[in-house]
Design a protein around this motif. Structure first.
Motif, PDB file in Angstrom:
ATOM      1  N   SER A 122       7.912 -20.053  26.605  1.00 32.77           N
ATOM      2  CA  SER A 122       8.724 -18.608  27.200  1.00 32.77           C
ATOM      3  C   SER A 122       9.612 -17.702  25.817  1.00 32.77           C
ATOM      4  N   GLU A 123       9.435 -18.446  24.853  1.00 31.83           N
ATOM      5  CA  GLU A 123      10.380 -17.018  23.817  1.00 31.83           C
ATOM      6  C   GLU A 123       9.613 -16.612  23.150  1.00 31.83           C
ATOM      7  N   ARG A 124       8.203 -16.989  22.916  1.00 32.40           N
ATOM      8  CA  ARG A 124       7.825 -16.263  22.157  1.00 32.40           C
ATOM      9  C   ARG A 124       7.416 -15.200  21.775  1.00 32.40           C
ATOM     10  N   ARG A 125       7.232 -13.814  20.929  1.00 33.14           N
ATOM     11  CA  ARG A 125       7.300 -12.159  20.449  1.00 33.14           C
ATOM     12  C   ARG A 125       5.824 -12.018  20.468  1.00 33.14           C
ATOM     13  N   LEU A 126       4.744 -12.977  18.991  1.00 31.05           N
ATOM     14  CA  LEU A 126       3.427 -11.582  19.363  1.00 31.05           C
ATOM     15  C   LEU A 126       2.585 -12.953  19.628  1.00 31.05           C
ATOM     16  N   ILE A 127       2.372 -14.504  19.504  1.00 29.19           N
ATOM     17  CA  ILE A 127       1.882 -14.816  19.408  1.00 29.19           C
ATOM     18  C   ILE A 127       1.205 -14.715  21.661  1.00 29.19           C
ATOM     19  N   GLY A 128       0.333 -14.618  21.369  1.00 29.78           N
ATOM     20  CA  GLY A 128      -0.913 -14.049  22.942  1.00 29.78           C
ATOM     21  C   GLY A 128      -0.365 -12.408  23.069  1.00 29.78           C
ATOM     22  N   LYS A 129       0.062 -11.526  22.063  1.00 25.49           N
ATOM     23  CA  LYS A 129       0.901 -10.028  22.765  1.00 25.49           C
ATOM     24  C   LYS A 129      -0.163  -9.248  21.686  1.00 25.49           C
ATOM     25  N   GLN A 130      -0.014  -8.101  22.239  1.00 26.26           N
ATOM     26  CA  GLN A 130      -1.554  -7.047  21.564  1.00 26.26           C
ATOM     27  C   GLN A 130      -0.399  -6.834  20.454  1.00 26.26           C
ATOM     28  N   VAL A 131      -0.496  -6.944  18.838  1.00 26.34           N
ATOM     29  CA  VAL A 131       0.059  -6.651  17.484  1.00 26.34           C
ATOM     30  C   VAL A 131      -1.301  -5.706  16.593  1.00 26.34           C
ATOM     31  N   ARG A 132      -0.475  -4.983  15.812  1.00 28.71           N
ATOM     32  CA  ARG A 132      -1.674  -4.076  14.678  1.00 28.71           C
ATOM     33  C   ARG A 132      -1.749  -5.172  14.583  1.00 28.71           C
ATOM     34  N   ALA A 133      -3.955  -5.182  13.795  1.00 28.30           N
ATOM     35  CA  ALA A 133      -4.067  -6.068  13.012  1.00 28.30           C
ATOM     36  C   ALA A 133      -4.279  -5.584  11.507  1.00 28.30           C
ATOM     37  N   LEU A 134      -3.501  -6.606  11.183  1.00 28.24           N
ATOM     38  CA  LEU A 134      -3.508  -6.979   9.598  1.00 28.24           C
ATOM     39  C   LEU A 134      -4.606  -6.431   8.694  1.00 28.24           C
ATOM     40  N   ASP A 135      -6.433  -6.352   8.471  1.00 24.08           N
ATOM     41  CA  ASP A 135      -6.687  -6.162   7.924  1.00 24.08           C
ATOM     42  C   ASP A 135      -8.101  -4.973   8.301  1.00 24.08           C
ATOM     43  N   ILE A 136      -7.077  -4.402   9.042  1.00 22.65           N
ATOM     44  CA  ILE A 136      -8.404  -3.553   9.674  1.00 22.65           C
ATOM     45  C   ILE A 136      -8.147  -1.559   8.261  1.00 22.65           C
ATOM     46  N   PRO A 137      -6.984  -2.038   8.213  1.00 26.99           N
ATOM     47  CA  PRO A 137      -7.373  -0.916   6.740  1.00 26.99           C
ATOM     48  C   PRO A 137      -7.358  -1.506   5.955  1.00 26.99           C
ATOM     49  N   ALA A 138      -7.238  -2.126   5.027  1.00 27.51           N
ATOM     50  CA  ALA A 138      -8.251  -2.283   3.845  1.00 27.51           C
ATOM     51  C   ALA A 138      -9.903  -2.098   4.727  1.00 27.51           C
ATOM     52  N   LYS A 139     -10.559  -2.741   5.940  1.00 30.14           N
ATOM     53  CA  LYS A 139     -11.641  -2.245   6.018  1.00 30.14           C
ATOM     54  C   LYS A 139     -12.210  -1.448   6.575  1.00 30.14           C
ATOM     55  N   THR A 140     -11.334  -0.203   6.861  1.00 27.99           N
ATOM     56  CA  THR A 140     -12.009   1.036   7.560  1.00 27.99           C
ATOM     57  C   THR A 140     -11.178   2.497   6.241  1.00 27.99           C
ATOM     58  N   ASP A 141     -10.502   1.865   5.898  1.00 27.81           N
ATOM     59  CA  ASP A 141     -10.770   3.193   3.914  1.00 27.81           C
ATOM     60  C   ASP A 141     -11.315   2.401   3.423  1.00 27.81           C
ATOM     61  N   GLY A 142     -12.003   1.989   3.474  1.00 24.21           N
ATOM     62  CA  GLY A 142     -13.097   1.560   1.404  1.00 24.21           C
ATOM     63  C   GLY A 142     -12.275   0.729   0.841  1.00 24.21           C
ATOM     64  N   THR A 143     -11.492   0.252   0.719  1.00 27.72           N
ATOM     65  CA  THR A 143     -10.536  -0.244   0.122  1.00 27.72           C
ATOM     66  C   THR A 143     -11.698  -2.039  -0.214  1.00 27.72           C
TER      67      THR A 143
END
Length: 773
Positions: A204-225
């Motif tokens: 009941s006290e989880r604030r990230l698990i199961g929630k919509q959050v920013r994916a940490l790996d997307i920027p590098a996959k989309t900006d070519g790095t």
């Protein structure tokens, strides 16, 4: 002993080489090469935005899994390979949620190889399931210290404080994690035993698990790095392409004519590989100054081989060999072999028996196989994307004739894995070529057709399922026999489990047949098709544990239901009884068969199964499985609505429904994407995708004849995850498992044709229609 302990015990080396940070090109700086790897045993960041070595900036490390820097940034170490599934984002939020980190100040590091990381493998839908307890405890350790040290700085008792979003709060005052680290300089660390005793947050006290959050790996996959294995470069390296022999094993080079190859600008030389490990017998490698030159020169090189003994083996031969194995009551290993099976069949009022087959299937990952090898400072380095680094380290060492401690695999992001890169066989020839050049860097790249010919394919399979019934159709006994090539037996025999008869078997070639239905005494027998093993290297492929078994048992249950005049859904529900071995147990299978029944009931509510107002030649079929493995079930129910064209035999899948109970869902976006992708792969293998063995090799070598699902064939999809606070299970594979049998059952409901071979081709449908009437 628990499942994780058994896995660890079977692992030859706890010091497996795991996925490293892959965010930097390898570049030359004078005589020394600048690598994006950590110095010593320290982890180094994966992504450019995480380039600081946090451990050198006064960071607090309560365990080896995470650290908190004085500027408040939290770094989380990931040992799983990233191949498009966002595994880092999913795993990082387990620690971040438990420690109450500020998600905007969380970054991830795919660590370099070190024995301290333990078992490093990415496959089998294991990543979240394996990491859940460990990472929650690591997060609790960090939170415990932050609260204790923050309380001191605030001048209050720890019991007066709470941790929230990267801060310790006491009444109207707060202090950030960064300030706590910079001012208190905490040094406390925890052993695994100490972490296991720490209190964990309730769901009941989880604030990230199961929630919509920013994916940490997307920027590098989309900006070519982001850097994949195929991108890795070293100064002075040469390129290589293999010239593949006519058979996987046993081929011998008789002669090589390089007359035409010499005419290719950039051609350097060819090498006939001598491989003591036996991984690449009969190989010839072509070297050139550029990869285009290597492609052209390889095509021009003329090699004469003496083919191996499987040069004339066909798919039919392999299937018939398996059929003979099943007919022979000896051999194989029994996962279940209950007392009373033979008696049940001897006294049955009716015996139903059917046989099901599946064609060979290719991986066809987006990034073709590649590896870069060199000798550097006395160590042999192999740079590539890989899912199970420790598995092939001893093989590479054997090929090179050096101690295993002298070989290092550097792992990069994978442009698709799907089980192909659990097998690191493609690293061996790169190392051997470099050795022939006295350790010079060599980049070996396979063309698409090379990749396909050398693929560790999903083996063709044959299965026979039998049921002993009373006059009223009640099950009195069950047998399931499956023959296929065994990837674990070929590549990791020590990793196999033992059956009820004490004989080892490849759990990834039979799981799914050890189902949760109550059907009386049961015998489930796994048979190693040694002709398949000798012809090609069988591989794991997405849905490794249930690649073919649900096709057989869920098609068979439907057949039994219709033959006995029972509703297929009602029959399944009557058999999903949470008693005995099907009762389930904590923490992985709480609820047992009742949870599988729940997802099936919800599926029927959603899909309208049994409707009588469907258009002509349209039907809905259902199937239910437990996803991956009996020891870590993801309860799954699937339905497909299909339309059959009686004139052409073409089957169109119009809609797919899936209902899953995977326990706690960590990353909703990732879970949905994994399940959608799995369902589409299941559809592809059901209707479109498959090849055959011809003359000892796969028939199809490129996408002009190998025809996976196209965008135009993608149906509507309705996917639902049932809410749960139970331990999270896997989601990489379960989406695949129900699709083929659901489609097969839907075709029967649409036009009355029962098909027992995958893939289902239009010609098969037309033949069935002709036979029916």
């Amino acid at each position: 002993m628990g499942k994780l302990e058994r896995i660890a015990a079977r692992q030859d080396r706890a010091a497996g080489l795991g996925p490293t940070r892959r965010g930097f090109l390898l570049t030359a700086a004078g005589s020394a090469f600048l690598f994006g790897f950590a110095r010593g045993a320290k982890a180094a960041p994966v992504f450019p935005q995480a380039a600081a070595d946090l451990s050198e900036a006064g960071a607090f490390e309560p365990s080896l899994w995470c650290s908190i820097a004085p500027d408040g940034w939290v770094n989380i170490n990931i040992i799983r390979a990233e191949m498009g599934q966002h595994v880092g984002t999913a795993l990082a939020r387990i620690i971040a949620d438990e420690m109450e980190a500020d998600w905007d100040k969380v970054r991830i590091t795919y660590v370099d190889t070190d024995p301290k990381w333990g078992l490093m493998v990415t496959g089998g839908s294991w990543s979240v399931w394996m990491t859940w307890d460990q990472f929650r405890q690591a997060g609790a350790a960090a939170r415990t210290v932050m609260v204790a040290e923050g309380a001191k700085l605030l001048g209050v008792a720890p019991t007066a404080c709470v941790a929230r979003n990267g801060h310790v709060i006491a009444g109207g005052r707060s202090i950030s994690y960064g300030d706590i680290v910079s001012r208190a300089h905490p040094t406390r660390s925890f052993t695994p035993e100490e972490m296991a005793k720490l209190p964990l947050k309730p769901a009941s006290e989880r604030r990230l698990i199961g929630k919509q959050v920013r994916a940490l790996d997307i920027p590098a996959k989309t900006d070519g790095t982001a850097v994949y294995g195929i991108d890795a470069k070293l100064e002075g390296m040469v390129y290589a392409r293999p010239k593949l022999p006519p058979t996987r094993y046993g081929s011998k080079v008789i002669s090589v004519d390089e007359t035409e190859a010499r005419k290719v600008k950039g051609y350097i030389r060819h090498i006939v590989l001598d491989d003591p490990s036996g991984t690449v017998p009969g190989w010839v490698a072509v070297l050139a100054s550029s990869y285009p030159a290597a492609i052209r020169a390889t095509d021009a090189l003329k090699v004469t081989w003496e083919a191996g003994p499987t040069a004339h083996v066909s798919e039919h031969d392999i299937i018939e060999h398996g059929r003979a194995q099943i007919a022979n009551k000896e051999g194989g290993s029994c996962v279940f072999n209950d007392a009373g099976v033979d008696e049940a069949f001897a006294h049955a009022d009716r015996i139903v028996e059917q046989t099901y087959t599946c064609s060979s299937v290719l991986h066809y990952q987006l990034e073709p196989l590649n590896a870069l090898a060199r000798l550097h400072e006395g160590k042999w380095e192999v740079h590539c994307g890989n899912q199970w680094q420790s598995l092939f380290l001893p093989i590479i060492a054997k090929a090179l004739g050096v101690p295993e401690t002298d070989v290092v695999m550097r792992s990069y992001m994978l442009g698709g894995g799907f089980g192909r890169r659990l097998n690191g066989d493609y690293a061996v020839p790169a190392a051997l070529i470099s050795k022939a050049l006295d350790g010079r860097p060599v980049k070996l790249i396979f063309t698409r057709s090379d990749d396909v010919q050398y693929d560790s394919i999903r083996s063709p399979s044959i299965q026979t399922v039998r049921a002993a019934l009373t006059k009223d159709g009640t099950f009195q006994g069950w047998e399931h026999h499956a023959s296929a090539g065994w990837p674990t037996g070929v590549m990791a025999a020590a990793f196999m489990e033992k059956g009820a008869d004490g004989k080892p078997y490849d759990q990834f070639a039979i799981a799914g047949a050890d189902h949760w239905y109550t059907v009386g005494p049961m015998r489930v027998r796994a048979l190693d098709n040694d002709l398949a093993d000798a012809t090609f290297r069988p591989g794991w492929l997405r849905s490794v544990s249930s690649g073919w078994t649900p096709w057989a048992h869920e098609s068979f249950l439907d057949e039994v239901a219709h033959l006995t005049g029972k509703d297929p859904v009602a029959l399944r529900l009557s058999l999903l009884i949470s008693e005995g071995r099907n009762a389930g147990s904590a923490p992985d299978s709480v609820g047992g068969a009742s949870r599988q029944a729940t997802v099936l009931k919800r599926l029927v509510e959603k899909c309208g199964y049994g409707r009588t107002d469907l258009p002509t030649d349209t039907g809905i079929g259902i199937a239910t499985t437990f996803g991956q493995e009996r020891g870590m079930p993801t309860w799954t129910a699937g339905a497909a609505r299909v339309r059959v064209n009686r004139r052409t035999g073409v089957v169109t899948c119009e809609k797919i429904w899936l209902v899953l109970d995977a326990g706690t869902v960590i990353d909703p976006d990732g879970a949905a994407a994994q399940t959608e992708g799995g369902a589409l792969w299941g559809l592809s293998m059901a209707l479109f995708e498959g090849t055959e063995i011809e003359n000892g090799n796969v028939r199809d070598r490129n996408l002009n004849t190998y025809t996976p699902l196209r965008i135009a064939d993608v149906p509507d999809m309705d996917i639902e995850f049932l809410p749960s606070t139970e331990k999270p299970m896997g989601l990489g594979e379960p989406g695949v498992t129900t699709i083929a049998p659901a489609i097969g059952n839907a075709i029967f409901n649409a036009v009355g044709v029962r098909l027992r071979h995958l893939p289902i081709r239009p010609a098969d449908v037309l033949a069935g229609l002709h036979k029916a009437g």
